[in-house]
Design a protein around this motif. Structure first.
Motif, PDB file in Angstrom:
ATOM      1  N   GLU A  29       6.050   9.008  -5.745  1.00 35.84           N
ATOM      2  CA  GLU A  29       5.821  10.454  -5.771  1.00 35.84           C
ATOM      3  C   GLU A  29       7.051  11.230  -5.307  1.00 35.84           C
ATOM      4  OE1 GLU A  29       2.382  11.106  -3.403  1.00 35.84           O
ATOM      5  OE2 GLU A  29       1.014  10.075  -4.782  1.00 35.84           O
ATOM      6  N   GLN A  30       8.099  10.539  -4.899  1.00 39.20           N
ATOM      7  CA  GLN A  30       9.307  11.198  -4.420  1.00 39.20           C
ATOM      8  C   GLN A  30      10.089  11.813  -5.581  1.00 39.20           C
ATOM      9  OE1 GLN A  30      11.562   8.411  -2.096  1.00 39.20           O
ATOM     10  NE2 GLN A  30       9.983   8.176  -0.550  1.00 39.20           N
TER      11      GLN A  30
ATOM     12  N   PRO B 163       2.645   3.484  -4.043  1.00 41.53           N
ATOM     13  CA  PRO B 163       2.327   4.714  -4.789  1.00 41.53           C
ATOM     14  C   PRO B 163       2.993   5.959  -4.209  1.00 41.53           C
ATOM     15  CG  PRO B 163       0.369   3.366  -4.547  1.00 41.53           C
ATOM     16  CD  PRO B 163       1.418   2.733  -3.690  1.00 41.53           C
ATOM     17  N   GLU B 164       3.061   6.051  -2.898  1.00 40.96           N
ATOM     18  CA  GLU B 164       3.688   7.212  -2.262  1.00 40.96           C
ATOM     19  C   GLU B 164       5.181   7.269  -2.566  1.00 40.96           C
ATOM     20  OE1 GLU B 164       4.299   9.080   2.239  1.00 40.96           O
ATOM     21  OE2 GLU B 164       2.904   7.409   1.894  1.00 40.96           O
TER      22      GLU B 164
ATOM     23  N   GLN C  13       0.808  -1.214   0.000  1.00 36.08           N
ATOM     24  CA  GLN C  13       0.000   0.000   0.000  1.00 36.08           C
ATOM     25  C   GLN C  13       0.848   1.274   0.000  1.00 36.08           C
ATOM     26  OE1 GLN C  13      -0.631  -2.711   2.028  1.00 36.08           O
ATOM     27  NE2 GLN C  13      -2.260  -3.364   0.601  1.00 36.08           N
ATOM     28  N   ASP C  14       2.092   1.160   0.404  1.00 36.51           N
ATOM     29  CA  ASP C  14       2.981   2.329   0.463  1.00 36.51           C
ATOM     30  C   ASP C  14       3.634   2.644  -0.880  1.00 36.51           C
ATOM     31  OD1 ASP C  14       2.616   2.636   3.272  1.00 36.51           O
ATOM     32  OD2 ASP C  14       4.047   1.005   3.608  1.00 36.51           O
TER      33      ASP C  14
END
Length: 356
Positions: free
Chosen positions: A217-218, A213-214, A210-211
Motif C-alpha cells: 500500500e506504500q 499487504p501493508e 502478515q505485514d
C-alpha cells in the motif's frame, strides 16, 4: 509557472561562461558522502568546478561543502525534471553531467539528445541497455543463462504474488527479501522471516508474512522476491567505454551496512572482475556504473544488481588513487582512450582516512 521558478541558487557565485569543459554537474548533491567526494575529486582535478542538482530545497539552501553552486530541481519522475535541467544548462553553459540516482540515469538516457543539445555532456548507455541491465529480475535471468552466478528472483506485483513467490523459493524456512526490481537504494526493501537478523539502523527492517499487504500500500511498493543471501558485501566501480571496461575498482565493505560508514578495503577479486567485464560486454555499457555482489562463505560471488550510476561510496575509489570522476569527464568529452589507474591492493580506508 516557468521552469526556472524551480531554481534556487546558493549564495556562492559562479562565472557563467558559455563553454567551460571543467564544469561537472553531480545530481543528488545532498548525499551523505558528497562533501568528501567533492574534496577528493578536486584534489585530482583542482581546476574542476563542481555544480550540484538536488530535489531537496533544504540541501540547496544550506549549500554543499566543496560545491561551487547548487540548484534545486524536481524529482526525476516529475514531468518538469528534464525541462528544468535543460533550463539550468542554458544558464550554466556546456558542462559534463553525471546522474546520481537510477531514476535520473534512466530519464536522462531516454532524453539524451535533448540534454546534449542543451549543453549537457554525458557518458551513458542507450536507454534500452540501461533499462535491461538495471532491472534485477532481467539481470538475474541473463546472468544465470549466460554465465551462472545469478540471484534467484521472482516477480511479485502484489501481496498475493509475493506470498506465492515466497513459497516457490522455499517458504519461510529461510529469510526472504521483498524489494523493488529497480534500484532505490534501500528504500522499499524488507526482510521476511521469523529468524533473528543482525540489528542495525541501516539494515532493512524485518517483517512477517502478515505485514506484506501493508507494504504494497506504500507509494513505491516492491515488485520482486528473492532469498536473503548472506555473506560479504562487495561493491565494484566500473567505468565502461562503449562495451569495454576502462576501469574497475573492487571494494569490500568492512561491515554489511552503509551508515555510519564502516570503512572498506580495496581488493583484487578476479572472479568478480571477470563477471563484471562480461556484463559490460554483453549489454554494451557506457559510463560510470556500480555493481553490487554478495560473496558466500565458500567464496562464491552472486551479482545482486547493476546500478546505472556511481556508487554512493565511490569516494573510496578516489581516495584510493583512482580519479573516477576525472576519468568519467574525459570519457564524456569523447577522449579516445581513458587512462587506467591501478590502486594499491589491499588498501583499507576508514572514514577518518576519507576526512583527512
Amino acid at each position: 509557472m516557468s521552469q526556472l521558478e524551480w531554481v534556487w541558487s546558493s549564495r556562492n557565485t559562479l562565472p557563467m561562461t558559455p563553454v567551460n569543459m571543467n564544469k561537472l554537474i553531480l545530481t543528488c548533491a545532498g548525499g551523505r558522502m558528497m562533501p568528501l567526494l567533492a574534496k577528493w575529486h578536486k584534489a585530482a582535478a583542482p581546476d574542476s568546478m563542481l555544480i550540484g542538482f538536488d530535489a531537496n530545497p533544504d540541501v540547496v539552501s544550506a549549500g554543499v561543502d566543496g560545491f561551487d553552486r547548487v540548484f534545486v530541481v524536481p524529482k526525476a519522475y516529475d514531468p518538469l525534471y528534464v525541462p528544468a535541467v535543460i533550463d539550468l544548462l542554458k544558464e550554466i553553459g556546456v558542462s559534463v553531467l553525471l546522474p546520481g540516482s537510477d531514476e535520473e540515469a534512466l530519464v536522462l538516457a531516454k532524453r539524451k539528445k535533448e540534454i546534449e543539445s542543451a549543453g549537457g555532456m554525458m557518458a551513458m548507455s542507450d536507454h534500452s541497455s540501461l533499462a535491461r541491465v538495471s532491472d534485477k529480475i532481467n539481470l538475474a535471468r541473463v546472468i544465470e543463462e549466460s554465465h551462472g552466478g545469478g540471484a534467484r528472483v521472482l516477480r511479485a506485483l502484489n501481496a498475493d504474488e509475493a506470498l506465492q513467490a515466497i513459497q516457490k523459493l522455499g517458504g519461510t524456512d529461510v529469510p526472504m527479501v521483498l524489494k523493488p526490481s529497480r534500484g532505490r537504494g534501500r528504500r522499499g526493501v524488507f526482510i521476511i522471516g521469523t529468524s533473528s537478523m543482525p540489528e542495525h539502523d541501516d539494515l532493512p527492517p524485518v517483517i512477517t508474512l502478515q505485514d506484506i499487504p501493508e507494504v504494497y500500500e506504500q507509494a513505491f511498493p516492491p515488485d520482486m522476491v528473492m532469498p536473503f543471501v548472506s555473506g560479504q558485501n562487495i561493491t565494484m566501480d566500473v567505468l565502461a567505454d562503449h562495451g569495454e571496461v576502462a576501469q574497475l575498482v573492487v571494494r569490500r565493505w568492512l561491515e554489511n551496512w552503509r551508515f555510519p560508514f564502516p570503512g572498506q578495503e580495496i581488493i583484487s577479486f578476479p572472479q568478480i572482475e571477470s563477471l563484471g567485464t562480461k556484463i559490460v560486454n554483453q549489454f554494451k555499457l557506457h559510463g560510470l556504473l556500480d555493481m553490487d555482489f554478495i560473496v558466500s562463505e565458500d567464496g562464491e560471488p552472486t551479482l545482486l544488481e547493476v546500478n546505472p550510476r556511481p556508487s554512493g561510496s565511490v569516494v573510496v575509489a578516489l581516495a584510493g588513487g583512482v580519479p573516477l570522476l576525472k576519468q568519467y569527464v574525459n570519457l564524456a568529452l569523447g577522449q579516445k582512450s581513458v587512462e587506467f589507474f591501478s590502486p594499491v591492493r589491499p588498501q583499507t580506508l576508514l572514514l577518518q582516512d576519507l576526512e583527512n
